[in-house]
Design a protein around this motif. Structure first.
Motif, mmCIF file in Angstrom:
data_model
loop_
_atom_site.group_PDB
_atom_site.id
_atom_site.type_symbol
_atom_site.label_atom_id
_atom_site.label_comp_id
_atom_site.label_asym_id
_atom_site.label_seq_id
_atom_site.Cartn_x
_atom_site.Cartn_y
_atom_site.Cartn_z
ATOM 1 N N ILE A 160 143.477 -28.065 -44.614
ATOM 2 C CA ILE A 160 143.168 -26.960 -43.707
ATOM 3 C C ILE A 160 144.381 -26.573 -42.880
ATOM 4 C CG2 ILE A 160 141.841 -26.299 -41.657
ATOM 5 C CD1 ILE A 160 139.491 -27.837 -42.805
ATOM 6 N N VAL A 192 137.768 -31.067 -28.782
ATOM 7 C CA VAL A 192 138.653 -30.271 -29.638
ATOM 8 C C VAL A 192 138.583 -28.812 -29.191
ATOM 9 C CG1 VAL A 192 139.166 -29.529 -31.977
ATOM 10 C CG2 VAL A 192 138.306 -31.842 -31.563
ATOM 11 N N LEU A 193 139.673 -28.320 -28.588
ATOM 12 C CA LEU A 193 139.678 -26.924 -28.131
ATOM 13 C C LEU A 193 139.937 -25.967 -29.277
ATOM 14 C CD1 LEU A 193 141.644 -26.688 -24.779
ATOM 15 C CD2 LEU A 193 139.204 -26.944 -25.160
ATOM 16 N N ALA A 194 140.818 -26.349 -30.191
ATOM 17 C CA ALA A 194 141.196 -25.413 -31.249
ATOM 18 C C ALA A 194 141.738 -26.167 -32.446
ATOM 19 C CB ALA A 194 142.246 -24.421 -30.741
ATOM 20 N N VAL A 195 141.477 -25.607 -33.605
ATOM 21 C CA VAL A 195 141.934 -26.166 -34.867
ATOM 22 C C VAL A 195 142.745 -25.085 -35.582
ATOM 23 C CG1 VAL A 195 141.154 -26.871 -37.162
ATOM 24 C CG2 VAL A 195 140.015 -27.776 -35.133
ATOM 25 N N ALA A 220 144.155 -23.172 -38.721
ATOM 26 C CA ALA A 220 143.991 -22.965 -40.168
ATOM 27 C C ALA A 220 145.166 -22.094 -40.601
ATOM 28 C CB ALA A 220 142.633 -22.340 -40.476
ATOM 29 N N LEU A 224 140.443 -21.068 -23.279
ATOM 30 C CA LEU A 224 139.406 -22.011 -23.722
ATOM 31 C C LEU A 224 139.423 -23.293 -22.902
ATOM 32 C CD1 LEU A 224 139.879 -21.707 -27.598
ATOM 33 C CD2 LEU A 224 138.056 -20.688 -26.221
ATOM 34 N N ILE A 249 133.549 -31.144 -34.204
ATOM 35 C CA ILE A 249 134.485 -30.064 -33.872
ATOM 36 C C ILE A 249 133.753 -28.741 -33.717
ATOM 37 C CG2 ILE A 249 136.398 -28.667 -34.755
ATOM 38 C CD1 ILE A 249 137.575 -31.194 -35.935
ATOM 39 N N VAL A 270 138.846 -22.004 -38.619
ATOM 40 C CA VAL A 270 137.924 -23.071 -38.285
ATOM 41 C C VAL A 270 137.478 -22.858 -36.844
ATOM 42 C CG1 VAL A 270 137.801 -25.543 -37.804
ATOM 43 C CG2 VAL A 270 138.907 -24.753 -39.892
ATOM 44 N N ALA A 312 136.291 -24.028 -33.280
ATOM 45 C CA ALA A 312 136.193 -25.170 -32.360
ATOM 46 C C ALA A 312 135.402 -24.677 -31.149
ATOM 47 C CB ALA A 312 137.577 -25.709 -32.004
ATOM 48 N N ILE A 313 136.016 -24.675 -29.958
ATOM 49 C CA ILE A 313 135.317 -24.252 -28.738
ATOM 50 C C ILE A 313 135.104 -22.739 -28.640
ATOM 51 C CG2 ILE A 313 135.766 -24.015 -26.234
ATOM 52 C CD1 ILE A 313 134.628 -26.666 -26.942
ATOM 53 N N GLU A 314 135.955 -21.954 -29.319
ATOM 54 C CA GLU A 314 135.956 -20.507 -29.078
ATOM 55 C C GLU A 314 134.671 -19.810 -29.498
ATOM 56 O OE1 GLU A 314 137.429 -22.102 -31.446
ATOM 57 O OE2 GLU A 314 138.035 -20.884 -33.157
#
Lengths: 271, 271
Positions: A168, A179-182, A184, A198, B168, B182, B184-186
Motif C-alpha cells: 500500500i 492512526v491519523l493518516a495512512v 497510499a 486531523l 485503522i 486508505v 484513517a481518521i479523516e
C-alpha cells in the motif's frame, strides 16, 4: 574505471547528487530526462536526452547507443495519467506481459527492473553509488522523542510493515496511539498536509516511514529531505522515525539542521 | 412496552429515523444532543437535553433522571479537540482508566460501552431498532460490476480487513489492483475527495467499506448514504462494495435510486 552510468532522472536533489558523484569520480554518464518530470536546469549542462516517460523502448535504445550498461533510477516521478503516458511498443509489451495495474508501485518496479536486466542492463541503487545516503541508526539531531513518541514509533513500524506487506505505502502518522493518516498513492507530502486538521492539540504526533518488506531496494526506497521536515512541522508533528539503513536522506546535514531549527526529533530505527 | 430509549444523537439521518421509529411504536424516548454536533432542528420538537460531548457524567445523570435504561448512539460525531472536549469528572476518570488515546476509535468505543453497561444501562445498536438498516447481500441497484471491479472488490475486502485488524479504518479505494487511498481518521468523504486527482482515467475505481473484525457493532458500523454515492461519483469511481449485514444504509431506496441515476454499482458482499 567504472561502466558508463545511465541516470533515469526524476525530481528532487538525488539526481543532482549522483551527477556530482560521477563528476568527482570522473565516471562517464548519460542522463535520460523525462518530459514534464525532470527539471530542465538539472540536465542542461550535461549529456542528456529527453524522452516521454511512456517511451521506455526509446529510453533503452538511447542507453544502448550511449553504451551505458549500469542504470540508476533516482528522484521522484509523478504518476502519469494513462493518456499522458502514451506507452511505446516496448512499454505496451511490458505492461501487457506484467498485467498493467495488477501491481502496486512495488510490484511494477520489480518487474521493470527484471525487464531491464533481461535487456542486458545492470540496475544499481542510488545508495550503492553514494556512500552516506542511507539513514544511520540512532537519534540524528538534538531533539529526543519522549515516551509517548517512542510508543507511537514502535506501533507505527508494526503498522507500516503491515501496510508494506499489502504493497500500500511506506508511511503512516500516529498520534498518541491513534492512526491519523495512512499513505497510499498520494505520497508523504500530501498525507502530511491533511494531518494538521486531523490531529489533536498538544498530543504530539509522529511520521513513521518504513521500507515495504518485499520492496525493490534499487528503485523506491523511502526517502526524506528538508521538505519532509518542514511539512511534518507544518502538520504539527513532534518528529520523524525512519527505518535505519533502508531510508534515503538526500542531505543528512541539511535535514538534521532543519529538524534542530524546528525542534523536531529525527530517529533512525533498526528493523 | 419497550423501555424508555436514550438517544445519543450525532449528525445525519440516522437519529431522525430512530425518532420516527419511536413515534411509530409509541416508545418513549429522550434525546441527548451534543453542542456543536447535533443539528438543533432535529431535536427542537422532541424531549431533549443539550450537553457538551466531554460531559459524559452529565449525559449519564440526564439519562438516569429521565429513566432511560436503553441507550443507542446514532449519527456522526466530529472528533473534538481536547480543548473543545473539556472532559467532566466522569469522563476524566473514564479516560484515565482506559488510557486515553491508547486506542483507535474502535477500542475507545468498546470501552465506553463497557463503562455504560457498568453504570446500569443497556446499549443497543441502531440496527436492532430499525429493521431494514443493514445492507442486504447482492447487487442493490441496476448497475453491475465488471470483471475488473470484481477483482478490486475481492482484493479490497482483504485489505480492508487487514486495516480493520490494525484498528485503522473501514474504507479503501482500489483502482485496477492499486490502492489509491486508505481511510484513517479523516473519514470516507475526505478520502473520496482526494481520489479524483489520484486516479487514472478510464480504469474505474471502487470504494470498499468493511466492518473492522473486532468492531463494536453497537456504536460504529460502517455507514453509507446518498452523499457517499454522490462523492464516489464525483471521485470518478465506478461503484461501491459494502459488507452485507454489517453496513448501515440509512435510506436504501434513496441510495439505490441515486446509484442508478449516476450509473454506479452498489453491491453487498457477504464476508
Amino acid at each position: 574505471m567504472a561502466e558508463k552510468l545511465g541516470l533515469l532522472a526524476g525530481r528532487g536533489d538525488l539526481p543532482k547528487r549522483i551527477i556530482q558523484q560521477c563528476l568527482k569520480e570522473g565516471r562517464p554518464f548519460h542522463i535520460v530526462a523525462f518530459n514534464g518530470q525532470t527539471e530542465p536546469k538539472l540536465v542542461d549542462s550535461y549529456p542528456h536526452t529527453w524522452v516521454r516517460l511512456g517511451a521506455a523502448g526509446k529510453t533503452l535504445s538511447v542507453l544502448k547507443e550511449q553504451g551505458a550498461k549500469d542504470i540508476v533510477m533516482a528522484g521522484r516521478i509523478k504518476r502519469p495519467s494513462i493518456a499522458a503516458l502514451r506507452p511505446d511498443a516496448w512499454t505496451l509489451k511490458f505492461l501487457a506481459k506484467t498485467g498493467a495495474g495488477a501491481f502496486g508501485d512495488d510490484g511494477l518496479l520489480s518487474k521493470l527492473i527484471d525487464a531491464l536486466e533481461i535487456e542486458g542492463f545492470h540496475v544499481v541503487g542510488a545508495h550503492e553509488l553514494l556512500d552516506d545516503l542511507l539513514a544511520p541508526a540512532g537519534i540524528l539531531g538534538q531533539t529526543e522523542p519522549d515516551d509517548q513518541a517512542k510508543r507511537d514509533i514502535e506501533k507505527g513500524f508494526t503498522i507500516a510493515h503491515n501496510l508494506g506487506d499489502l504493497d500500500i505505502g511506506q508511511a503512516v502518522v500516529l498520534q498518541d496511539g491513534l492512526v491519523l493518516a495512512v499513505e497510499a498513492i498520494e505520497g508523504t507530502d500530501a498525507m502530511l498536509s491533511r494531518c494538521a486538521e486531523l490531529k489533536r492539540e498538544g498530543l504530539g504526533g509522529v511520521l513513521i516511514k518504513a521500507k515495504k518488506p518485499n520492496q525493490e531496494n534499487r528503485a523506491d526506497l523511502p526517502t526524506i529531505g528538508v521538505r519532509t521536515i518542514e511539512n511534518a512541522h507544518r502538520a504539527g508533528l513532534r518528529g520523524i522515525a525512519v527505518e535505519a539503513n533502508a531510508t534515503i536522506i538526500v542531505d543528512l546535514q541539511g535535514v538534521t539542521d532543519k529538524a534542530d531549527e524546528l525542534g523536531l526529533f529525527l530517529i533512525g530505527v533498526e528493523k
